[in-house]
Design a protein around this motif. Structure first.
Motif, PDB file in Angstrom:
ATOM      1  N   ARG A  85       0.846  -1.207   0.000  1.00 10.37           N
ATOM      2  CA  ARG A  85       0.000   0.000   0.000  1.00 10.37           C
ATOM      3  C   ARG A  85       0.877   1.252   0.000  1.00 10.37           C
ATOM      4  O   ARG A  85       0.376   2.365   0.092  1.00 10.37           O
ATOM      5  CB  ARG A  85      -0.930   0.049   1.232  1.00 10.37           C
ATOM      6  CG  ARG A  85      -1.780  -1.209   1.466  1.00 10.37           C
ATOM      7  CD  ARG A  85      -2.780  -1.475   0.364  1.00 10.37           C
ATOM      8  NE  ARG A  85      -2.388  -2.659  -0.415  1.00 10.37           N
ATOM      9  CZ  ARG A  85      -3.089  -3.169  -1.440  1.00 10.37           C
ATOM     10  NH1 ARG A  85      -4.219  -2.620  -1.808  1.00 10.37           N
ATOM     11  NH2 ARG A  85      -2.641  -4.213  -2.092  1.00 10.37           N
ATOM     12  N   ASN A  86       2.199   1.050  -0.055  1.00 10.41           N
ATOM     13  CA  ASN A  86       3.143   2.179  -0.012  1.00 10.41           C
ATOM     14  C   ASN A  86       3.665   2.462  -1.427  1.00 10.41           C
ATOM     15  O   ASN A  86       4.357   1.637  -2.019  1.00 10.41           O
ATOM     16  CB  ASN A  86       4.290   1.797   0.931  1.00 10.41           C
ATOM     17  CG  ASN A  86       5.401   2.832   0.960  1.00 10.41           C
ATOM     18  OD1 ASN A  86       5.571   3.608   0.020  1.00 10.41           O
ATOM     19  ND2 ASN A  86       6.157   2.839   2.036  1.00 10.41           N
ATOM     20  N   PRO A  87       3.280   3.623  -1.999  1.00 10.55           N
ATOM     21  CA  PRO A  87       3.607   3.898  -3.403  1.00 10.55           C
ATOM     22  C   PRO A  87       5.108   3.831  -3.702  1.00 10.55           C
ATOM     23  O   PRO A  87       5.497   3.430  -4.809  1.00 10.55           O
ATOM     24  CB  PRO A  87       3.107   5.340  -3.621  1.00 10.55           C
ATOM     25  CG  PRO A  87       2.227   5.652  -2.474  1.00 10.55           C
ATOM     26  CD  PRO A  87       2.572   4.736  -1.347  1.00 10.55           C
ATOM     27  N   ASP A  88       5.948   4.188  -2.745  1.00  9.30           N
ATOM     28  CA  ASP A  88       7.396   4.146  -3.013  1.00  9.30           C
ATOM     29  C   ASP A  88       7.860   2.719  -3.268  1.00  9.30           C
ATOM     30  O   ASP A  88       8.617   2.439  -4.199  1.00  9.30           O
ATOM     31  CB  ASP A  88       8.182   4.705  -1.816  1.00  9.30           C
ATOM     32  CG  ASP A  88       7.963   6.201  -1.676  1.00  9.30           C
ATOM     33  OD1 ASP A  88       7.493   6.804  -2.660  1.00  9.30           O
ATOM     34  OD2 ASP A  88       8.231   6.735  -0.581  1.00  9.30           O
ATOM     35  N   PHE A  89       7.380   1.806  -2.408  1.00 12.11           N
ATOM     36  CA  PHE A  89       7.737   0.397  -2.573  1.00 12.11           C
ATOM     37  C   PHE A  89       7.210  -0.134  -3.903  1.00 12.11           C
ATOM     38  O   PHE A  89       7.905  -0.833  -4.633  1.00 12.11           O
ATOM     39  CB  PHE A  89       7.116  -0.419  -1.434  1.00 12.11           C
ATOM     40  CG  PHE A  89       8.115  -0.792  -0.401  1.00 12.11           C
ATOM     41  CD1 PHE A  89       8.417   0.082   0.635  1.00 12.11           C
ATOM     42  CD2 PHE A  89       8.775  -2.006  -0.454  1.00 12.11           C
ATOM     43  CE1 PHE A  89       9.356  -0.252   1.583  1.00 12.11           C
ATOM     44  CE2 PHE A  89       9.712  -2.348   0.498  1.00 12.11           C
ATOM     45  CZ  PHE A  89       9.993  -1.473   1.514  1.00 12.11           C
ATOM     46  N   VAL A  90       5.947   0.194  -4.183  1.00 16.49           N
ATOM     47  CA  VAL A  90       5.305  -0.333  -5.386  1.00 16.49           C
ATOM     48  C   VAL A  90       6.045   0.166  -6.635  1.00 16.49           C
ATOM     49  O   VAL A  90       6.306  -0.605  -7.565  1.00 16.49           O
ATOM     50  CB  VAL A  90       3.820   0.076  -5.411  1.00 16.49           C
ATOM     51  CG1 VAL A  90       3.168  -0.291  -6.739  1.00 16.49           C
ATOM     52  CG2 VAL A  90       3.084  -0.593  -4.252  1.00 16.49           C
ATOM     53  N   GLU A  91       6.408   1.437  -6.638  1.00 13.40           N
ATOM     54  CA  GLU A  91       7.121   2.005  -7.785  1.00 13.40           C
ATOM     55  C   GLU A  91       8.470   1.328  -7.989  1.00 13.40           C
ATOM     56  O   GLU A  91       8.869   1.015  -9.104  1.00 13.40           O
ATOM     57  CB  GLU A  91       7.328   3.517  -7.599  1.00 13.40           C
ATOM     58  CG  GLU A  91       6.208   4.355  -8.187  1.00 13.40           C
ATOM     59  CD  GLU A  91       5.763   3.860  -9.552  1.00 13.40           C
ATOM     60  OE1 GLU A  91       6.602   3.829 -10.474  1.00 13.40           O
ATOM     61  OE2 GLU A  91       4.587   3.467  -9.700  1.00 13.40           O
ATOM     62  N   ALA A 103       9.690  -0.962 -11.273  1.00 15.03           N
ATOM     63  CA  ALA A 103      10.916  -0.770 -12.059  1.00 15.03           C
ATOM     64  C   ALA A 103      11.632  -2.109 -12.266  1.00 15.03           C
ATOM     65  O   ALA A 103      12.034  -2.450 -13.387  1.00 15.03           O
ATOM     66  CB  ALA A 103      11.832   0.229 -11.363  1.00 15.03           C
ATOM     67  N   THR A 104      11.783  -2.885 -11.197  1.00 17.34           N
ATOM     68  CA  THR A 104      12.462  -4.181 -11.330  1.00 17.34           C
ATOM     69  C   THR A 104      11.629  -5.133 -12.180  1.00 17.34           C
ATOM     70  O   THR A 104      12.161  -5.877 -13.010  1.00 17.34           O
ATOM     71  CB  THR A 104      12.702  -4.816  -9.945  1.00 17.34           C
ATOM     72  OG1 THR A 104      13.269  -3.846  -9.087  1.00 17.34           O
ATOM     73  CG2 THR A 104      13.626  -6.014 -10.034  1.00 17.34           C
ATOM     74  N   HIS A 121       5.807 -12.591 -17.648  1.00 16.81           N
ATOM     75  CA  HIS A 121       4.531 -12.359 -16.954  1.00 16.81           C
ATOM     76  C   HIS A 121       3.721 -11.224 -17.573  1.00 16.81           C
ATOM     77  O   HIS A 121       2.578 -11.004 -17.181  1.00 16.81           O
ATOM     78  CB  HIS A 121       4.771 -12.082 -15.467  1.00 16.81           C
ATOM     79  CG  HIS A 121       5.273 -13.287 -14.726  1.00 16.81           C
ATOM     80  ND1 HIS A 121       4.454 -14.333 -14.343  1.00 16.81           N
ATOM     81  CD2 HIS A 121       6.519 -13.637 -14.324  1.00 16.81           C
ATOM     82  CE1 HIS A 121       5.173 -15.258 -13.719  1.00 16.81           C
ATOM     83  NE2 HIS A 121       6.433 -14.863 -13.702  1.00 16.81           N
ATOM     84  N   GLY A 122       4.317 -10.499 -18.539  1.00 17.75           N
ATOM     85  CA  GLY A 122       3.592  -9.443 -19.237  1.00 17.75           C
ATOM     86  C   GLY A 122       3.585  -8.129 -18.471  1.00 17.75           C
ATOM     87  O   GLY A 122       3.647  -8.111 -17.242  1.00 17.75           O
ATOM     88  N   ALA A 123       3.513  -7.024 -19.229  1.00 18.50           N
ATOM     89  CA  ALA A 123       3.551  -5.697 -18.613  1.00 18.50           C
ATOM     90  C   ALA A 123       2.335  -5.470 -17.718  1.00 18.50           C
ATOM     91  O   ALA A 123       2.398  -4.729 -16.740  1.00 18.50           O
ATOM     92  CB  ALA A 123       3.631  -4.624 -19.687  1.00 18.50           C
ATOM     93  N   GLU A 135      10.114  -5.600  -2.728  1.00 19.49           N
ATOM     94  CA  GLU A 135       9.465  -4.554  -3.551  1.00 19.49           C
ATOM     95  C   GLU A 135       8.631  -5.178  -4.670  1.00 19.49           C
ATOM     96  O   GLU A 135       7.539  -4.697  -4.984  1.00 19.49           O
ATOM     97  CB  GLU A 135      10.533  -3.633  -4.150  1.00 19.49           C
ATOM     98  CG  GLU A 135      11.240  -2.788  -3.104  1.00 19.49           C
ATOM     99  CD  GLU A 135      12.542  -2.154  -3.619  1.00 19.49           C
ATOM    100  OE1 GLU A 135      13.144  -1.380  -2.858  1.00 19.49           O
ATOM    101  OE2 GLU A 135      12.961  -2.452  -4.761  1.00 19.49           O
ATOM    102  N   LEU A 136       9.161  -6.287  -5.257  1.00 14.12           N
ATOM    103  CA  LEU A 136       8.406  -6.972  -6.315  1.00 14.12           C
ATOM    104  C   LEU A 136       7.096  -7.533  -5.774  1.00 14.12           C
ATOM    105  O   LEU A 136       6.051  -7.438  -6.418  1.00 14.12           O
ATOM    106  CB  LEU A 136       9.253  -8.112  -6.908  1.00 14.12           C
ATOM    107  CG  LEU A 136      10.344  -7.697  -7.890  1.00 14.12           C
ATOM    108  CD1 LEU A 136      11.302  -8.849  -8.143  1.00 14.12           C
ATOM    109  CD2 LEU A 136       9.726  -7.216  -9.202  1.00 14.12           C
ATOM    110  N   VAL A 137       7.177  -8.114  -4.570  1.00 14.13           N
ATOM    111  CA  VAL A 137       5.954  -8.656  -3.953  1.00 14.13           C
ATOM    112  C   VAL A 137       4.957  -7.505  -3.735  1.00 14.13           C
ATOM    113  O   VAL A 137       3.766  -7.642  -4.020  1.00 14.13           O
ATOM    114  CB  VAL A 137       6.284  -9.369  -2.612  1.00 14.13           C
ATOM    115  CG1 VAL A 137       5.005  -9.765  -1.883  1.00 14.13           C
ATOM    116  CG2 VAL A 137       7.146 -10.605  -2.870  1.00 14.13           C
TER     117      VAL A 137
END
Ligand code: HEC
Length: 194
Positions: free
Chosen positions: A92-98, A102-103, A112-114, A170-172
């Protein structure tokens, strides 16, 4: 005739002269030559022992060993703190998700597709999980890779050694950001050490 006197007589004055300054053809003193040859012998021995055979630990190798112990302890400590709840919160943390996006874009999109809808690898946005939909299970699948029930490795290789646990967390987070709930509610929640 004293020793000094003899020396003075036997020292030859060299022919050249610069601004009235003349030079004696003096032998270098033995103590000076001793330090010079000593330094040469020492440098060869030092080069041989430390850079060729390396029988002793240098400060650098000792430092690296100590850093590794510290890093392992840190990784183990941070892995112990990783559980389903923490991984879910990170999603739920945008920094982690972003960071995860990227990775994912550079490493995981080909299979796995974009849009994470799958291709060679399965869809990661639906509620069907081959290897478990709990965040820690996902984390483990990415770290260790996926194996078929027969024990055969699949196209999903182990990414742990390549990406490290921070990038995998971060990927998770990025994958979970495509989900509203954890599909399978957590039972036991800590990630086994790698
Ligand atoms: C070479 C293709 C390929 C790449 C690259 C790849 N995967 Fe996979 N992935 C697969 C396949 C194939 C599976 C299904 C394995 C199976 O059948 O057990 C899979 C399974 C998974 C699963 C488990 C899905 C489930 O249903 O349990 C996750 C999570 C996953 N991948 C994440 C990633 C992430 C994150 C990356 C990037 C670091 C990545 N994959 C890179 C091919 C790939």
């Amino acid at each position: 005739m004293s020793k000094n006197k003899k020396n003075e007589n036997s020292i030859r004055l060299l022919d050249h002269e610069y601004d009235g300054i003349r030079e004696y053809d003096q032998h270098l003193p033995n103590w000076w030559l001793f330090t010079l040859y000593g330094a040469i012998v020492f440098s060869v021995a030092n080069w041989f022992f430390y850079f060729q055979t390396n029988p002793f630990d240098t400060d650098v190798t000792r430092l690296h060993a100590e850093m590794k112990v510290l890093q392992n302890a840190q990784t183990a400590a941070s892995l112990k703190m990783l559980n389903d709840e923490v991984l879910w919160k990170q999603s739920r943390n945008p920094d982690f998700v972003e960071a995860g996006r990227a990775t994912f874009t550079t490493t995981c999109v080909p299979c796995h597709g974009a849009q994470l809808l799958g291709g060679i690898g399965p869809n990661l946005t639906d509620k069907v999980w081959i290897h478990g939909g709990r965040p820690t299970q996902m984390f483990n699948t990415i770290v260790k890779g996926a194996y078929a029930p027969t024990g055969e490795p699949t196209a999903m290789q182990a990414w742990g050694p390549i990406l490290g646990s921070r990038k995998i967390a971060e990927l998770v987070a990025f994958i979970l950001s495509h989900h509203d709930t954890i599909e399978i509610q957590p039972a036991e929640t800590s990630v086994p050490a790698q």
